[in-house]
Design a protein around this motif. Structure first.
Motif, PDB file in Angstrom:
ATOM      1  N   PHE A 140      13.858  -8.314   6.682  1.00 40.05           N
ATOM      2  CA  PHE A 140      12.733  -7.468   7.490  1.00 40.05           C
ATOM      3  C   PHE A 140      12.432  -6.082   6.761  1.00 40.05           C
ATOM      4  N   ALA A 141      13.460  -5.120   6.760  1.00 41.85           N
ATOM      5  CA  ALA A 141      13.509  -3.950   6.084  1.00 41.85           C
ATOM      6  C   ALA A 141      12.865  -3.961   4.544  1.00 41.85           C
ATOM      7  N   ALA A 142      13.265  -5.079   3.934  1.00 40.27           N
ATOM      8  CA  ALA A 142      12.752  -5.135   2.602  1.00 40.27           C
ATOM      9  C   ALA A 142      11.151  -5.566   2.382  1.00 40.27           C
ATOM     10  N   GLY A 143      10.960  -6.579   3.222  1.00 38.64           N
ATOM     11  CA  GLY A 143       9.610  -6.845   3.706  1.00 38.64           C
ATOM     12  C   GLY A 143       8.607  -5.541   3.801  1.00 38.64           C
ATOM     13  N   LEU A 144       9.053  -4.678   4.891  1.00 40.57           N
ATOM     14  CA  LEU A 144       8.517  -3.506   5.218  1.00 40.57           C
ATOM     15  C   LEU A 144       8.197  -2.641   4.038  1.00 40.57           C
ATOM     16  N   LEU A 145       9.448  -2.316   3.400  1.00 33.88           N
ATOM     17  CA  LEU A 145       9.298  -1.426   2.249  1.00 33.88           C
ATOM     18  C   LEU A 145       8.556  -2.054   1.002  1.00 33.88           C
ATOM     19  N   THR A 146       8.220  -3.073   0.972  1.00 33.39           N
ATOM     20  CA  THR A 146       7.324  -3.635  -0.147  1.00 33.39           C
ATOM     21  C   THR A 146       5.811  -3.879   0.463  1.00 33.39           C
ATOM     22  N   MET A 147       5.670  -4.147   1.657  1.00 31.52           N
ATOM     23  CA  MET A 147       4.152  -4.349   1.827  1.00 31.52           C
ATOM     24  C   MET A 147       3.719  -3.144   2.473  1.00 31.52           C
ATOM     25  N   ALA A 148       4.222  -2.403   3.295  1.00 28.00           N
ATOM     26  CA  ALA A 148       3.643  -1.296   3.591  1.00 28.00           C
ATOM     27  C   ALA A 148       2.984  -0.227   2.877  1.00 28.00           C
ATOM     28  N   PRO A 149       3.686  -0.117   1.628  1.00 28.32           N
ATOM     29  CA  PRO A 149       2.777   0.904   0.733  1.00 28.32           C
ATOM     30  C   PRO A 149       1.676   0.316   0.233  1.00 28.32           C
ATOM     31  N   VAL A 150       1.677  -0.999  -0.216  1.00 26.89           N
ATOM     32  CA  VAL A 150       0.556  -1.810  -0.753  1.00 26.89           C
ATOM     33  C   VAL A 150      -0.518  -1.788   0.314  1.00 26.89           C
ATOM     34  N   ALA A 151      -0.309  -1.931   1.526  1.00 32.74           N
ATOM     35  CA  ALA A 151      -1.303  -1.988   2.794  1.00 32.74           C
ATOM     36  C   ALA A 151      -1.876  -0.564   2.862  1.00 32.74           C
ATOM     37  N   ALA A 152      -0.947   0.544   2.812  1.00 32.11           N
ATOM     38  CA  ALA A 152      -1.602   1.838   2.896  1.00 32.11           C
ATOM     39  C   ALA A 152      -2.566   2.108   1.869  1.00 32.11           C
ATOM     40  N   PHE A 153      -1.962   1.521   0.603  1.00 35.92           N
ATOM     41  CA  PHE A 153      -3.160   1.937  -0.576  1.00 35.92           C
ATOM     42  C   PHE A 153      -4.302   1.177  -0.353  1.00 35.92           C
ATOM     43  N   ALA A 154      -4.201  -0.035  -0.041  1.00 43.66           N
ATOM     44  CA  ALA A 154      -5.345  -0.858   0.159  1.00 43.66           C
ATOM     45  C   ALA A 154      -6.357   0.135   0.957  1.00 43.66           C
ATOM     46  N   LEU A 155      -5.907   0.420   2.090  1.00 49.08           N
ATOM     47  CA  LEU A 155      -6.741   1.011   3.100  1.00 49.08           C
ATOM     48  C   LEU A 155      -7.149   2.445   2.693  1.00 49.08           C
ATOM     49  N   TRP A 156      -6.567   3.109   1.942  1.00 45.37           N
ATOM     50  CA  TRP A 156      -6.971   4.329   1.356  1.00 45.37           C
ATOM     51  C   TRP A 156      -7.932   4.074   0.203  1.00 45.37           C
ATOM     52  N   ALA A 157      -7.734   3.071  -0.667  1.00 42.13           N
ATOM     53  CA  ALA A 157      -8.812   2.848  -1.570  1.00 42.13           C
ATOM     54  C   ALA A 157     -10.085   2.227  -1.020  1.00 42.13           C
ATOM     55  N   PHE A 158     -10.025   1.779  -0.079  1.00 41.46           N
ATOM     56  CA  PHE A 158     -11.383   1.392   0.748  1.00 41.46           C
ATOM     57  C   PHE A 158     -12.182   2.639   1.490  1.00 41.46           C
ATOM     58  N   ARG A 159     -11.094   3.309   1.914  1.00 39.19           N
ATOM     59  CA  ARG A 159     -11.796   4.523   2.477  1.00 39.19           C
ATOM     60  C   ARG A 159     -12.496   5.527   1.490  1.00 39.19           C
ATOM     61  N   ARG A 160     -11.715   5.694   0.214  1.00 34.07           N
ATOM     62  CA  ARG A 160     -12.175   6.497  -0.707  1.00 34.07           C
ATOM     63  C   ARG A 160     -13.631   5.856  -1.436  1.00 34.07           C
ATOM     64  N   ALA A 161     -13.598   4.506  -1.428  1.00 33.99           N
ATOM     65  CA  ALA A 161     -14.963   3.873  -1.884  1.00 33.99           C
ATOM     66  C   ALA A 161     -16.031   4.082  -0.841  1.00 33.99           C
ATOM     67  N   LYS A 162     -15.670   4.069   0.377  1.00 33.84           N
ATOM     68  CA  LYS A 162     -16.841   4.194   1.605  1.00 33.84           C
ATOM     69  C   LYS A 162     -17.090   5.976   1.322  1.00 33.84           C
ATOM     70  N   SER A 163     -16.230   6.803   1.210  1.00 34.73           N
ATOM     71  CA  SER A 163     -16.536   8.138   1.022  1.00 34.73           C
ATOM     72  C   SER A 163     -17.523   8.575  -0.445  1.00 34.73           C
ATOM     73  N   ARG A 164     -17.183   7.706  -1.311  1.00 40.20           N
ATOM     74  CA  ARG A 164     -17.913   8.105  -2.631  1.00 40.20           C
ATOM     75  C   ARG A 164     -19.290   7.349  -2.720  1.00 40.20           C
ATOM     76  N   GLY A 165     -19.441   6.116  -1.861  1.00 40.21           N
ATOM     77  CA  GLY A 165     -20.858   5.631  -1.459  1.00 40.21           C
ATOM     78  C   GLY A 165     -21.616   6.438  -0.575  1.00 40.21           C
ATOM     79  N   ARG A 166     -20.981   7.342   0.125  1.00 40.06           N
ATOM     80  CA  ARG A 166     -21.988   8.249   1.149  1.00 40.06           C
ATOM     81  C   ARG A 166     -22.473   9.290   0.214  1.00 40.06           C
ATOM     82  N   ASP A 167     -21.992   9.736  -1.033  1.00 40.55           N
ATOM     83  CA  ASP A 167     -22.629  10.686  -1.966  1.00 40.55           C
ATOM     84  C   ASP A 167     -23.742  10.334  -2.663  1.00 40.55           C
ATOM     85  N   ILE A 168     -23.942   8.954  -2.654  1.00 41.31           N
ATOM     86  CA  ILE A 168     -25.301   8.420  -3.598  1.00 41.31           C
ATOM     87  C   ILE A 168     -26.363   8.826  -3.059  1.00 41.31           C
TER      88      ILE A 168
END
Length: 265
Positions: free
Chosen positions: A126-154
């Motif tokens: 469980f610890a190994a799974g959390l350490l590997t999956m959490a950063p990827v999930a966090a990056f995915a959420l951050w990337a989508f937020r950045r995409a939404k933010s940049r879209g509002r500038d158009i």
């Protein structure tokens, strides 16, 4: 290709015969009112776009078409159009990064489920799974937020670019500019042209005026002060126009903007 006489208008791309007054080739679809693109520099037409309103037929960058060749652009819309294009490109990159990270996260979840079935549950797994999956999930959420933010500038950048070009048209008109005239020049619908004119009046670019024929329109608004000694009326007006140009160039028009949709033609 249809047969046509030597005097008939022909498409600049495929040389197909064009109907009198036609703006687009019926054979290849090329826009016949071509201008130099501020992004790629190519002399090409534009096509209507759901988000960018009009985009270059060559590079796909946003553009503001002007059908009247007598209108000289100030160029103030170019950095705004480039900003809108950069925001759209950045949004695409962040969106692609978010999708890739989401796919990787899904693969990790599947792999973790298989490991649970094979190795059975344990604290280390469980610890190994959390350490590997959490950063990827966090990056995915951050990337989508950045995409939404940049879209509002158009949209704000495009709005300001349209207001800038509309002000160029208004300042160079010889008669009071009407919504119909502006709509025809910028290839938009009259309701959007009326909104643009109202915004130009709010930004002190134009003022309401009545033509000699009794038609209401908008004329350029000049801030004319006292004329220096020996200066003629024409020179005074020219200096006032130059001062107005400098004031408009220094004052951004992004405070009050309007969403402009291309006319459906």
């Amino acid at each position: 290709m249809s047969q046509a006489s030597a005097g008939d208008a022909r498409c600049r791309v495929c040389a197909a015969a064009l109907a009198p007054g036609s703006d687009r080739c019926p054979q290849c679809g090329a826009d016949q009112r071509a201008e130099a693109c501020p992004h790629c520099g190519g002399v090409a037409g534009v096509s209507a776009h759901a988000e960018l309103r009009f985009r270059c037929d060559v590079c796909g960058g946003p553009r503001v078409p002007v059908t009247d060749a007598r209108v000289k652009r100030s160029g103030r819309e170019v950095p705004l159009l480039q900003k809108a294009r950069a925001a759209a490109s950045a949004r695409s990159v962040w969106r692609a990064a978010g999708i890739a990270a989401g796919a990787l996260f899904g693969f990790e979840v599947l792999l973790f489920a298989v490991l649970l079935l094979v190795l059975s549950a344990s604290a280390g797994l469980f610890a190994a799974g959390l350490l590997t999956m959490a950063p990827v999930a966090a990056f995915a959420l951050w990337a989508f937020r950045r995409a939404k933010s940049r879209g509002r500038d158009i949209a704000p950048a495009l709005d300001a670019a349209w207001v800038s070009v509309a002000s160029d048209v208004a300042r160079q008109t010889e008669r009071p500019l009407t919504a119909g005239g502006l709509a025809s020049t910028l290839r938009i619908a009259e309701p959007q042209a009326e909104e643009l004119l109202a915004l130009l009046e709010v930004n002190d670019v134009v003022r309401g005026a009545v033509s000699p024929a009794g038609e209401f329109g908008y004329a350029p608004k000049l801030r004319v002060g006292a004329s220096p000694a020996g200066e003629t009326g024409a020179e005074s007006a020219a200096h006032a126009l130059a001062a107005e140009e400098e004031a408009l160039a220094a004052e951004p028009l992004t405070q009050r903007t309007a969403h402009v949709e291309p006319a459906k033609r």
